[in-house]
Design a protein around this motif. Structure first.
Motif, PDB file in Angstrom:
ATOM      1  N   MET A   1     -20.480  17.248 -39.054  1.00  0.00           N
ATOM      2  CA  MET A   1     -21.091  17.081 -40.389  1.00  0.00           C
ATOM      3  C   MET A   1     -20.780  18.232 -41.336  1.00  0.00           C
ATOM      4  SD  MET A   1     -22.756  14.214 -40.225  1.00  0.00           S
ATOM      5  CE  MET A   1     -23.485  13.129 -39.011  1.00  0.00           C
ATOM      6  N   GLN A   2     -20.695  19.443 -40.795  1.00  0.00           N
ATOM      7  CA  GLN A   2     -20.498  20.580 -41.701  1.00  0.00           C
ATOM      8  C   GLN A   2     -19.132  20.516 -42.379  1.00  0.00           C
ATOM      9  OE1 GLN A   2     -20.137  24.506 -40.213  1.00  0.00           O
ATOM     10  NE2 GLN A   2     -18.917  23.933 -38.435  1.00  0.00           N
TER      11      GLN A   2
ATOM     12  N   CYS B   1     -17.829  17.621 -43.508  1.00  0.00           N
ATOM     13  CA  CYS B   1     -17.742  16.459 -44.404  1.00  0.00           C
ATOM     14  C   CYS B   1     -17.748  16.925 -45.852  1.00  0.00           C
ATOM     15  CB  CYS B   1     -18.911  15.504 -44.155  1.00  0.00           C
ATOM     16  SG  CYS B   1     -18.819  14.035 -45.190  1.00  0.00           S
ATOM     17  N   ILE B   2     -16.781  16.411 -46.621  1.00  0.00           N
ATOM     18  CA  ILE B   2     -16.684  16.799 -48.031  1.00  0.00           C
ATOM     19  C   ILE B   2     -17.066  15.641 -48.943  1.00  0.00           C
ATOM     20  CG2 ILE B   2     -15.004  18.656 -47.726  1.00  0.00           C
ATOM     21  CD1 ILE B   2     -12.791  16.608 -48.378  1.00  0.00           C
ATOM     22  N   GLY B   3     -17.554  14.558 -48.351  1.00  0.00           N
ATOM     23  CA  GLY B   3     -18.066  13.455 -49.169  1.00  0.00           C
ATOM     24  C   GLY B   3     -17.005  12.667 -49.907  1.00  0.00           C
ATOM     25  N   CYS B   4     -15.759  12.731 -49.469  1.00  0.00           N
ATOM     26  CA  CYS B   4     -14.679  12.119 -50.264  1.00  0.00           C
ATOM     27  C   CYS B   4     -14.600  10.609 -50.105  1.00  0.00           C
ATOM     28  CB  CYS B   4     -13.341  12.754 -49.914  1.00  0.00           C
ATOM     29  SG  CYS B   4     -12.673  12.236 -48.323  1.00  0.00           S
TER      30      CYS B   4
ATOM     31  N   ASN C   1     -23.139   9.599 -47.160  1.00  0.00           N
ATOM     32  CA  ASN C   1     -24.262   9.724 -48.096  1.00  0.00           C
ATOM     33  C   ASN C   1     -24.519  11.184 -48.440  1.00  0.00           C
ATOM     34  OD1 ASN C   1     -25.284   6.913 -48.190  1.00  0.00           O
ATOM     35  ND2 ASN C   1     -25.450   7.257 -45.991  1.00  0.00           N
ATOM     36  N   TYR C   2     -24.959  11.398 -49.679  1.00  0.00           N
ATOM     37  CA  TYR C   2     -25.460  12.730 -50.032  1.00  0.00           C
ATOM     38  C   TYR C   2     -26.802  12.936 -49.345  1.00  0.00           C
ATOM     39  CZ  TYR C   2     -22.053  13.607 -53.731  1.00  0.00           C
ATOM     40  OH  TYR C   2     -20.900  13.865 -54.419  1.00  0.00           O
TER      41      TYR C   2
ATOM     42  N   ASP D   1     -29.015  15.378 -50.469  1.00  0.00           N
ATOM     43  CA  ASP D   1     -29.865  15.533 -51.653  1.00  0.00           C
ATOM     44  C   ASP D   1     -28.984  16.106 -52.745  1.00  0.00           C
ATOM     45  OD1 ASP D   1     -31.665  16.055 -53.608  1.00  0.00           O
ATOM     46  OD2 ASP D   1     -32.803  17.568 -52.508  1.00  0.00           O
ATOM     47  N   ARG D   2     -28.333  15.213 -53.507  1.00  0.00           N
ATOM     48  CA  ARG D   2     -27.326  15.684 -54.465  1.00  0.00           C
ATOM     49  C   ARG D   2     -27.895  16.655 -55.492  1.00  0.00           C
ATOM     50  NH1 ARG D   2     -24.555  18.203 -56.554  1.00  0.00           N
ATOM     51  NH2 ARG D   2     -22.657  17.861 -57.776  1.00  0.00           N
ATOM     52  N   ALA D   3     -29.184  16.549 -55.777  1.00  0.00           N
ATOM     53  CA  ALA D   3     -29.774  17.460 -56.762  1.00  0.00           C
ATOM     54  C   ALA D   3     -29.697  18.905 -56.286  1.00  0.00           C
ATOM     55  CB  ALA D   3     -31.224  17.079 -57.029  1.00  0.00           C
ATOM     56  N   ALA D   4     -29.748  19.087 -54.970  1.00  0.00           N
ATOM     57  CA  ALA D   4     -29.809  20.449 -54.437  1.00  0.00           C
ATOM     58  C   ALA D   4     -28.494  20.921 -53.844  1.00  0.00           C
ATOM     59  CB  ALA D   4     -30.902  20.526 -53.370  1.00  0.00           C
ATOM     60  N   THR D   5     -27.662  19.995 -53.368  1.00  0.00           N
ATOM     61  CA  THR D   5     -26.482  20.412 -52.615  1.00  0.00           C
ATOM     62  C   THR D   5     -25.406  19.335 -52.661  1.00  0.00           C
ATOM     63  OG1 THR D   5     -25.650  20.909 -50.379  1.00  0.00           O
ATOM     64  CG2 THR D   5     -27.607  19.538 -50.488  1.00  0.00           C
ATOM     65  N   VAL D   6     -24.179  19.735 -52.388  1.00  0.00           N
ATOM     66  CA  VAL D   6     -23.096  18.743 -52.281  1.00  0.00           C
ATOM     67  C   VAL D   6     -22.922  18.273 -50.832  1.00  0.00           C
ATOM     68  CG1 VAL D   6     -21.774  19.415 -54.317  1.00  0.00           C
ATOM     69  CG2 VAL D   6     -21.397  20.623 -52.155  1.00  0.00           C
ATOM     70  N   GLN D   7     -23.813  18.714 -49.948  1.00  0.00           N
ATOM     71  CA  GLN D   7     -23.721  18.317 -48.537  1.00  0.00           C
ATOM     72  C   GLN D   7     -23.818  16.801 -48.392  1.00  0.00           C
ATOM     73  OE1 GLN D   7     -23.953  20.190 -45.089  1.00  0.00           O
ATOM     74  NE2 GLN D   7     -23.147  18.130 -44.804  1.00  0.00           N
TER      75      GLN D   7
ATOM     76  N   ARG E   1     -19.661  25.326 -50.096  1.00  0.00           N
ATOM     77  CA  ARG E   1     -20.927  25.081 -49.400  1.00  0.00           C
ATOM     78  C   ARG E   1     -21.008  25.855 -48.088  1.00  0.00           C
ATOM     79  NH1 ARG E   1     -21.965  21.656 -45.664  1.00  0.00           N
ATOM     80  NH2 ARG E   1     -20.085  20.393 -45.903  1.00  0.00           N
TER      81      ARG E   1
ATOM     82  N   ALA F   1     -27.635  12.781 -58.562  1.00  0.00           N
ATOM     83  CA  ALA F   1     -28.830  13.363 -57.962  1.00  0.00           C
ATOM     84  C   ALA F   1     -29.949  12.333 -58.027  1.00  0.00           C
ATOM     85  CB  ALA F   1     -29.215  14.612 -58.743  1.00  0.00           C
TER      86      ALA F   1
END
Lengths: 189, 738
Positions: free
Chosen positions: A16-17, A19-22, A44-45, A47-53, B238, B736
């Motif tokens: 998971m660490q 993953c770049i969400g592409c 899936n994000y 929590d996109r508001a807080a992180t790009v994880q 990140r 978000a």
């Protein structure tokens, strides 16, 4: 009798660490002739508001698959290679028991077909010795399909884990999640 | 012609962008293709290997190409979907002409060519040769880039030829030439694997070069420390060891402070500096006052983080520094690049295993495309058009008189300015969409209005082509043989998978036909792409970008060959500078003073917010191709205004609220995406869209004085929430949570 050339030494590893969400995995998965342009892997994000994880969820192919256990129509089967297959179209009644039961939230009901669809670890590819499409294209190594020796050499700081604790239930899977070195299990709650 | 012949919606109806999705069961023949053609992706500079599946002269799918050494089958979403640009409903199938009130109607090739040639001749007779200009693109193969350069100088006889690499790699190119005398990334990417420290400056690798992420993280698995310099918490940042969230436009202050720290704490390679470099003293004199405290004030980065980064860099035994548009798209882009190079030279970590430096070329052939002569100041082999010896050599190769070779012309944005001044009256463009990709797009549109004749060679009717008089239907990347050069400097083979559909023609045949009709057929006789490449080899021989020893056969046998490769038996050069013999006049690597200067536009009372622009993972450059592929659009359907919660609160902006963003050049309306992953004083908009969604309505035309690159990455804007929440987007996960 095994008529396939499935390579039993190769396993699926998810990190998971990395993953770049592409969503290359999603788009590549959807290309499979049997998927009707639907992806059976999901990014899936958190929590996109807080992180790009982002996280990537692929079928874990459980040793004792609860989706198959709860299926009233016996539409889901596990084969000798440990692959838990998607719903047999002639049997699936679209009841969504498997959708509710899976601890990883993997099976999805495709309403337009009234059918559950999920990942089969690219059986059309893996059964002839190829790697699953998502793990082939993943540009960052978040998905890897290969031998345990390869992953240990490649990722000296991580350990593959395939034992997941859900309260009092232990779920063992064919698919591994990469965890910090020395981990033996992942406690969900 | 700038006013559209019919309403925009009528043009969109006929020519798109239409979203192309694969059929539910895939294209017919995908499971039993006639062949799988080993070629490369048509998008970014990584040039990932990919196999295109072909059935009955149509591309019907793809299959990963596991053996290609850079990406080993890995692809990004654009690569996975790239095959859908073939069989596309928007594809131009014949030449078109503009008819007022009707739009664009087909015409035959002979009429299209005759009209074009007569207009070129009319304009050149009336206003002079240089009044007809040409704009080219770096999605073209090396062969086509070379051909365009020769065509402009020999057939059009104009000095005003430039290319869209001007918006991409020229700052790096100029910096590399000043420091090393040669313009190429110094290493191939396998040198990343055992680097102890990697600095990634202004490069959103995970979204813009996703397959390179693998190499960075491979290094991390070996214990490398990663330092990411970016105003946003990009996916690569990140998990970075240090994220330096630099205020846009202040990069050179950061590099200067880091250099001073290295000097103050003697983290220098004195042997390398003394023996193989020049200019060290004046370079460190220029940063003598750049304390960590000063840098903190200028860049907005905690000084302790700058110290940590300098310590890591200073103490490492092996290292790699990568940068991209984030530091290059500035009015001091060249200074930023030189600031990076100074850090590399000060520690002497170049020209040995796992020690490297390089810019990451953005466009497919961003590297090769800047070597073969379709830049305004360049001749093949990365030669200088103002250098008498270089002019003489190329004139001989081309069989022309040296005095007929035009001199240095105007750069891309300067051509637009010259059109405004009335100096340029005609334009031919190929694979370039300046209305979306150039800054200050309203100004660009007005320039198109002033042209007497504009002809465009392209395969889709892009936003700029809508203003053309004639459109010549050209070819996709997979419709011609050729070569490109990846960001690593690896020359690779692009294979023809299919032939152009309908009456579309290959780009090469269009240019050759124009040359013939312009009366120089004898200079443009080539049997095939290989023949053009063989002439390119000769033309590049002895230049800094020497391809002479590279042949089609070698490329195929060896999975690509790294230039420089001056002789047939030469192995190629994956790693530069192992011999410490630099290509500068004195043979040394040059330190260059890179003092901090303000960006071209700074915030003030009227425009108090910093605006920066960039890209998203599913879109590519001006979107001509990717905004036509359904799932790539679904992934990012529209540009969002990324804004920090604190700034959003200050302006009373809610999640998904429409915000009017204004600058001195224009205004656009964008839904807000409130995220903590950006600096509190900066907003970000991706630039792939056109019209009212275009970020480049807002960006300034300030140019770097050396490279002439526009300052896309920093300007001042004003925000005004419009009290209206945008409709939910199809792909809600890009946002978000509310």
């Amino acid at each position: 009798m095994n008529y396939t050339s499935f390579n039993k030494n190769e396993e699926f590893f998810v990190d998971m660490q990395r993953c770049i969400g592409c969503k290359a995995c999603e788009l590549a998965c959807a290309e499979c002739e049997t998927n009707g342009q639907e992806s059976l892997i999901h990014v899936n994000y958190v929590d996109r508001a807080a992180t790009v994880q982002t996280t990537v969820q692929v079928c874990m192919h459980c040793d004792d698959p609860v989706c198959a256990n709860v299926c009233p129509a016996d539409a889901i089967s596990k084969d000798e290679n440990g692959i838990v297959h998607t719903a047999n179209t002639e049997r699936c009644i679209g009841c969504s028991n498997c959708v509710m039961a899976c601890p990883f939230g993997v099976p999805k009901k495709e309403e337009s077909y009234d059918l559950m669809m999920k990942c089969t670890m690219c059986y059309d590819r893996t059964s002839i010795g190829k790697k699953p499409m998502c793990a082939t294209v993943c540009p960052s190594g978040a998905l890897f399909f290969g031998t345990r020796t390869e992953i240990e050499e490649m990722r000296p700081n991580s350990t593959p884990v395939n034992s997941f604790i859900f309260g009092k239930e232990i779920v063992n899977t064919k698919v591994n999640i990469m965890m910090p070195k020395g981990s033996t299990e992942l406690i969900i709650y | 012609m700038a006013k559209l012949p019919v309403k925009e919606e009528n043009i969109v109806k006929h020519f798109g962008p239409t979203l192309n999705y694969a059929p539910k069961d895939g294209y017919v023949g995908r499971d039993e293709p006639d062949e799988a053609v080993k070629t490369h992706c048509c998008f970014c500079g990584m040039q990932c290997g990919i196999q295109l599946l072909v059935k009955e002269n149509k591309v019907v799918g793809f299959e990963p190409w596991m053996e290609f050494p850079f990406n080993e089958g890995r692809l990004c979403p654009k690569g996975v979907q790239r095959y859908l640009q073939n069989n596309h409903p928007d594809r131009l199938l014949s030449p078109l002409k503009r008819v007022e009130g009707q739009g664009f109607v087909p015409l035959d090739w002979d009429d299209a060519m005759s009209k074009t040639v007569s207009e070129i001749q009319r304009i050149q007779e009336k206003y002079g040769n240089d009044a007809f200009s040409m704009l080219s693109g770096v999605s073209l193969t090396n062969e086509k880039s070379y051909l365009v350069g020769k065509f402009a100088r020999v057939a059009l006889k104009t000095k005003n030829l430039d290319y869209n690499g001007r918006l991409c790699m020229v700052s790096a190119g100029a910096g590399n030439k000043k420091a090393f005398g040669l313009d190429r990334a110094s290493n191939n990417y396998s040198d990343l694997e055992y680097a102890e420290v990697i600095i990634v400056a202004g490069a959103n690798i995970s979204e813009t070069f996703p397959t390179l992420t693998h190499w960075i993280w491979k290094a991390r698995d070996r214990g490398a420390k990663i330092i990411v310099i970016d105003p946003r918490m990009i996916p690569l940042a990140r998990t970075a060891d240090i994220h330096l969230d630099v205020r846009p436009g202040t990069d050179s202050a950061l590099y200067g402070a880091m250099l001073k720290y290295l000097v103050d704490h003697d983290m220098l390679d004195h042997d390398f500096i003394d023996n193989y470099t020049s200019g060290f003293q004046e370079t460190i004199d220029a940063v003598k006052d750049y304390t960590l405290e000063w840098a903190e004030e200028i860049t907005g980065i905690d000084k302790n983080k700058i110290r940590e980064a300098a310590e890591l860099w200073g103490k490492a035994k092996t290292s790699f520094l990568l940068h991209a548009r984030g530091i290059e798209h500035h009015s001091k882009g060249v200074d930023n690049v030189l600031g990076c190079i100074n850090l590399v030279l000060a520690t002497g970590r170049i020209g040995r295993p796992y020690c490297g430096y390089g810019t990451i070329t953005g466009q497919g052939n961003g590297q090769g495309g800047r070597e073969h002569g379709h830049k305004c100041d360049q001749l093949p082999g990365n030669r200088d058009i103002e250098n008498p010896e270089h002019r003489k050599y190329i004139s001989e190769v081309w069989g022309i008189d040296e005095k007929d070779m035009p001199g240095k012309g105007l750069s891309a944005y300067e051509i637009i300015e010259a059109i405004h001044r009335g100096e340029i009256k005609g334009l031919i463009s190929i694979c370039f969409n300046p209305l979306v990709s150039l800054p200050n797009s309203n100004y660009v549109r007005e320039a198109l209005e002033k042209l007497e004749y504009y002809v465009c060679i392209d395969f889709f009717l892009n936003e700029t082509a809508r203003h053309a008089d004639i459109i010549l239907a050209g070819s996709l990347q997979e419709e011609e043989e050729g070569t490109t050069t990846s960001a690593e400097g690896r020359v690779i083979r692009i294979r023809q998978a299919v032939t152009p559909p309908g009456n579309a023609r290959t780009d090469t045949s269009i240019i050759l036909e124009l040359a013939k009709r312009l009366g120089v057929k004898d200079k443009f006789t080539y049997e095939n792409s290989e023949a053009i490449f063989n002439e390119l080899r000769v033309a590049s021989k002895g230049g800094t970008a020497d391809y002479y020893g590279i042949t089609y056969k070698r490329i195929e046998d060896e999975m690509g060959v790294f230039w420089p490769c001056p002789e047939i038996g030469h192995p190629g050069t994956p790693r530069l500078w192992e011999d410490k013999k630099f290509k500068t006049p004195d043979g040394k690597a040059h330190f260059n003073p890179a003092p901090y200067k303000l960006p071209g536009e700074v915030t003030d009372e009227d425009f108090p917010v910093i605006l920066t622009t960039g890209r998203v993972v599913s879109q590519y450059l001006s979107g001509t191709q990717t905004r036509r592929i359904g799932k790539l659009v679904d992934q990012f359907p529209e540009p969002l205004l990324e804004i920090h919660p604190k700034m959003a609160q200050q302006y009373g902006i809610k999640q998904r609220e429409l915000v009017k963003v204004s600058t001195r050049r224009g205004e656009g309306i964008f839904p807000a995406n409130i995220v903590e992953t950006i600096r509190e004083d900066t907003v970000f908009i991706p630039y792939h869209w056109s019209g009212k969604k275009s970020a480049n309505q807002l960006t300034p035309g300030t140019l770097d004085p050396i490279s002439k690159i526009p300052e896309f990455k920093v300007c001042a804007c004003h925000l005004e929430p419009l009290k209206e929440i945008a409709a939910p987007s199809k792909e809600s996960t890009a946002y978000a949570s509310v």
